[in-house]
Write a protein that holds these residues in place. Structure first.
Motif, mmCIF file in Angstrom:
data_model
loop_
_atom_site.group_PDB
_atom_site.id
_atom_site.type_symbol
_atom_site.label_atom_id
_atom_site.label_comp_id
_atom_site.label_asym_id
_atom_site.label_seq_id
_atom_site.Cartn_x
_atom_site.Cartn_y
_atom_site.Cartn_z
ATOM 1 N N ALA A 115 0.607 -2.010 -0.518
ATOM 2 C CA ALA A 115 0.036 -0.494 -0.299
ATOM 3 C C ALA A 115 0.909 1.169 0.185
ATOM 4 N N ARG A 116 1.737 0.675 0.779
ATOM 5 C CA ARG A 116 2.712 2.384 0.520
ATOM 6 C C ARG A 116 3.347 2.772 -0.572
ATOM 7 N N VAL A 117 3.576 1.806 -1.526
ATOM 8 C CA VAL A 117 4.241 1.812 -2.747
ATOM 9 C C VAL A 117 3.457 2.292 -3.294
ATOM 10 N N VAL A 118 1.781 1.612 -3.598
ATOM 11 C CA VAL A 118 1.339 1.758 -4.324
ATOM 12 C C VAL A 118 0.481 3.727 -4.589
ATOM 13 N N GLN A 119 0.470 4.536 -2.940
ATOM 14 C CA GLN A 119 -0.184 5.146 -3.035
ATOM 15 C C GLN A 119 0.656 6.366 -2.801
ATOM 16 N N TYR A 120 2.121 6.012 -2.151
ATOM 17 C CA TYR A 120 3.388 7.373 -2.153
ATOM 18 C C TYR A 120 3.926 7.532 -3.345
ATOM 19 N N GLU A 121 3.992 6.234 -4.099
ATOM 20 C CA GLU A 121 4.907 6.319 -5.116
ATOM 21 C C GLU A 121 4.798 6.821 -6.265
ATOM 22 N N LEU A 122 3.399 7.226 -6.695
ATOM 23 C CA LEU A 122 2.652 7.907 -7.906
ATOM 24 C C LEU A 122 3.608 8.719 -8.451
ATOM 25 N N ASP A 123 4.018 9.314 -7.958
ATOM 26 C CA ASP A 123 5.263 10.245 -8.801
ATOM 27 C C ASP A 123 6.283 10.003 -9.968
ATOM 28 N N ALA A 124 6.596 9.144 -8.990
ATOM 29 C CA ALA A 124 7.810 8.078 -9.753
ATOM 30 C C ALA A 124 7.286 7.271 -11.182
ATOM 31 N N LEU A 125 5.974 6.718 -11.261
ATOM 32 C CA LEU A 125 5.741 6.622 -12.600
ATOM 33 C C LEU A 125 5.785 7.799 -13.717
ATOM 34 N N GLY A 126 5.822 6.849 -14.467
ATOM 35 C CA GLY A 126 6.224 7.457 -16.039
ATOM 36 C C GLY A 126 4.803 8.284 -16.412
ATOM 37 N N ALA A 127 5.011 9.094 -17.152
ATOM 38 C CA ALA A 127 3.827 9.990 -17.909
ATOM 39 C C ALA A 127 2.455 9.203 -18.056
ATOM 40 N N GLU A 128 2.941 8.519 -18.872
ATOM 41 C CA GLU A 128 1.528 7.378 -18.875
ATOM 42 C C GLU A 128 0.860 6.496 -18.377
ATOM 43 N N GLU B 35 8.271 18.414 -5.415
ATOM 44 C CA GLU B 35 7.834 17.937 -6.736
ATOM 45 C C GLU B 35 8.224 16.489 -7.019
ATOM 46 N N ARG B 36 9.667 16.662 -6.593
ATOM 47 C CA ARG B 36 10.000 15.399 -7.772
ATOM 48 C C ARG B 36 11.094 13.800 -6.045
ATOM 49 N N GLY B 37 10.360 14.858 -4.934
ATOM 50 C CA GLY B 37 10.869 13.830 -3.824
ATOM 51 C C GLY B 37 13.006 14.353 -3.488
ATOM 52 N N TYR B 38 13.061 14.100 -2.370
ATOM 53 C CA TYR B 38 14.730 14.311 -1.806
ATOM 54 C C TYR B 38 15.040 13.302 -3.443
ATOM 55 N N ILE B 46 19.362 21.586 -7.841
ATOM 56 C CA ILE B 46 18.511 23.144 -5.977
ATOM 57 C C ILE B 46 19.373 23.815 -6.675
ATOM 58 N N ALA B 47 20.436 24.321 -6.896
ATOM 59 C CA ALA B 47 22.153 25.049 -7.289
ATOM 60 C C ALA B 47 20.747 25.587 -8.546
ATOM 61 N N GLY B 48 20.261 25.229 -9.379
ATOM 62 C CA GLY B 48 19.636 25.822 -10.943
ATOM 63 C C GLY B 48 18.867 26.687 -10.518
ATOM 64 N N ARG B 49 18.061 26.105 -9.505
ATOM 65 C CA ARG B 49 16.769 26.918 -9.619
ATOM 66 C C ARG B 49 17.492 28.333 -8.856
ATOM 67 N N ALA B 50 18.165 28.269 -7.735
ATOM 68 C CA ALA B 50 18.705 29.156 -7.189
ATOM 69 C C ALA B 50 19.676 29.888 -8.453
ATOM 70 N N MET B 113 3.690 22.484 0.491
ATOM 71 C CA MET B 113 5.154 21.954 0.068
ATOM 72 C C MET B 113 6.034 21.937 0.683
ATOM 73 N N THR B 114 6.819 23.008 1.707
ATOM 74 C CA THR B 114 7.331 22.794 2.403
ATOM 75 C C THR B 114 6.560 21.740 3.266
ATOM 76 N N ALA B 115 4.991 21.737 3.600
ATOM 77 C CA ALA B 115 4.594 20.483 4.558
ATOM 78 C C ALA B 115 4.991 18.724 4.153
ATOM 79 N N ARG B 116 5.379 18.776 3.136
ATOM 80 C CA ARG B 116 4.894 17.679 1.978
ATOM 81 C C ARG B 116 6.534 17.089 2.251
ATOM 82 N N VAL B 117 7.203 17.950 2.382
ATOM 83 C CA VAL B 117 8.447 17.086 2.035
ATOM 84 C C VAL B 117 8.926 17.090 4.286
ATOM 85 N N VAL B 118 8.333 17.832 4.622
ATOM 86 C CA VAL B 118 8.027 17.889 5.942
ATOM 87 C C VAL B 118 7.535 16.849 6.482
#
Lengths: 209, 209
Positions: A115-128, B35-38, B46-50, B113-118
């Motif tokens: 469930a952790r993978v399913v729910q929290y790693e969504l952003d790691a998937l490719g766009a499609e 946005e992308r995770g740690y 990071i440096a580029g954005r700054a 954004m901050t909260a997501r990281v935290v």
DNA sequence: CACTTGCCTAAGCGCTTGCTCACCTTCAGG
DNA sequence: CCTGAAGGTGAGCAAGCGCTTAGGCAAGTG
């Protein structure tokens, strides 16, 4: 590390994945992704946990991302299945909502690695792949909203903001995957029961017997 | 990308971080991590954005992990602050719980954004830093449990399982950081109000005026 | 027997990563 | 005008990454 396998209950998990080597790799990937996250997991780590060389992974899966997609897809299918059969079941809206939450939460606690993978790693998937999964998630949302709407229509629930409450209910259930700990005091059944009760309160249903 | 800064309200965020270059790097890191995770974020990103070269990062921070720790520490301090001042405030337990949830959720939505990281990059911290942060989280838990216990003692709340309900309330609030979207229909204030109402129902408090 | 097929490994390629180092610029104080 | 500190850069190193390739072995088939 990785001592206790995630076998909960009697049935063999991931039985739908074959051949055996592909299943072992997938289970290893679930454990690794759940513990460290997708991006922090290396293909060498996955292969190592499955007792294989790094190259073996690419016989069964095209890329590391495909592995994540397979896990995500199977997990979302299962989750949606649980919610839909509760929504389509017999009984009052309160009974169906209680059923949905209890079994949904039980799955998230019992299979908290998956469930952790399913729910929290969504952003790691490719766009499609991500859009495919997002569509499944919208269906889960619809299933819960359906039950709540039924309860409101029947006069059993008191819900000022149906979409907002639907979101909150799902959010509450999903987050179980983040904090649930096998070493903790609560069993998946207990958490499911507690949460079903909390959700009935949230929708203003009359207390259940 | 990175167009809209996370300036909510009037006060300058991260004012406590100086010098200016260090703050810019930290804000860039918050955006990238959110946005992308740690692990998927590179120091070059990071440096580029700054607007700096990759090497500039290491003038202000020893490692990438130290950046995450600074963010996590400041964020948890702020979150704990919010909960404690609600717990120590005046008013009935219901009013204090409502206050706590409303402001806690508003922060999670407004600074999502901050909260997501935290809230979701805790595992990426090193062992020492993680235990430091976990201690702060236990204090947050204690603050909420305190209010709920007060309500039960006063006979205002009906809560069969105080630790379980505390966990659920915090879990519900924290997960706002995952799904909240600036482009969505709800404002942080609206979500805060909705959630405060839901939580009062969860603890069985009499409906507020 | 020869040959194909399925499954696996050892070795390693090309690239990116976190981080370092030698050097440059700006500016305040004596 | 010289000096030292503060804050920056370009180039690049060692390590680790996802993934590929060439080849080995066992089992099934003509």
């Amino acid at each position: 590390m990785g001592a206790a396998k995630e076998t909960l209950g009697e049935e063999q998990p991931w039985a739908e994945v074959s051949p055996d080597a592909a299943r072992r790799l997938l289970i290893a990937a679930v454990e690794a992704f759940a513990e460290r996250g997708y991006h922090a997991t290396t293909t060498r780590d996955i292969a190592g946990r499955a007792g294989m060389s790094p190259a073996a992974l690419y016989i069964h899966y095209k890329t590391k991302e495909e592995l994540l997609h397979r896990i995500s897809r199977l997990g979302h299918d299962k989750a949606l299945d649980i919610l839909r059969s509760a929504a389509d079941g017999e009984g009052t809206p309160a009974e169906r909502l209680s059923d949905a939450v209890r079994s949904f939460v039980r799955w998230h606690a019992g299979h908290h690695m998956t469930a952790r993978v399913v729910q929290y790693e969504l952003d790691a998937l490719g766009a499609e792949h991500r859009t495919e999964i997002v569509a499944l998630r919208r269906q889960s949302d619809a299933a819960v909203r359906e039950i709540i709407n039924d309860g409101v229509r029947a006069g059993d629930f008191d819900v000022p903001d149906v979409p907002g409450t639907t979101l909150a209910v799902l959010s509450l259930c999903i987050d179980v995957a983040r904090w649930f700990n096998v070493a903790g005091r609560r069993t998946p059944d207990e958490v499911g029961a507690t949460y079903a009760d909390l959700v009935l309160r949230m929708v203003g249903a009359a207390p259940q017997k």
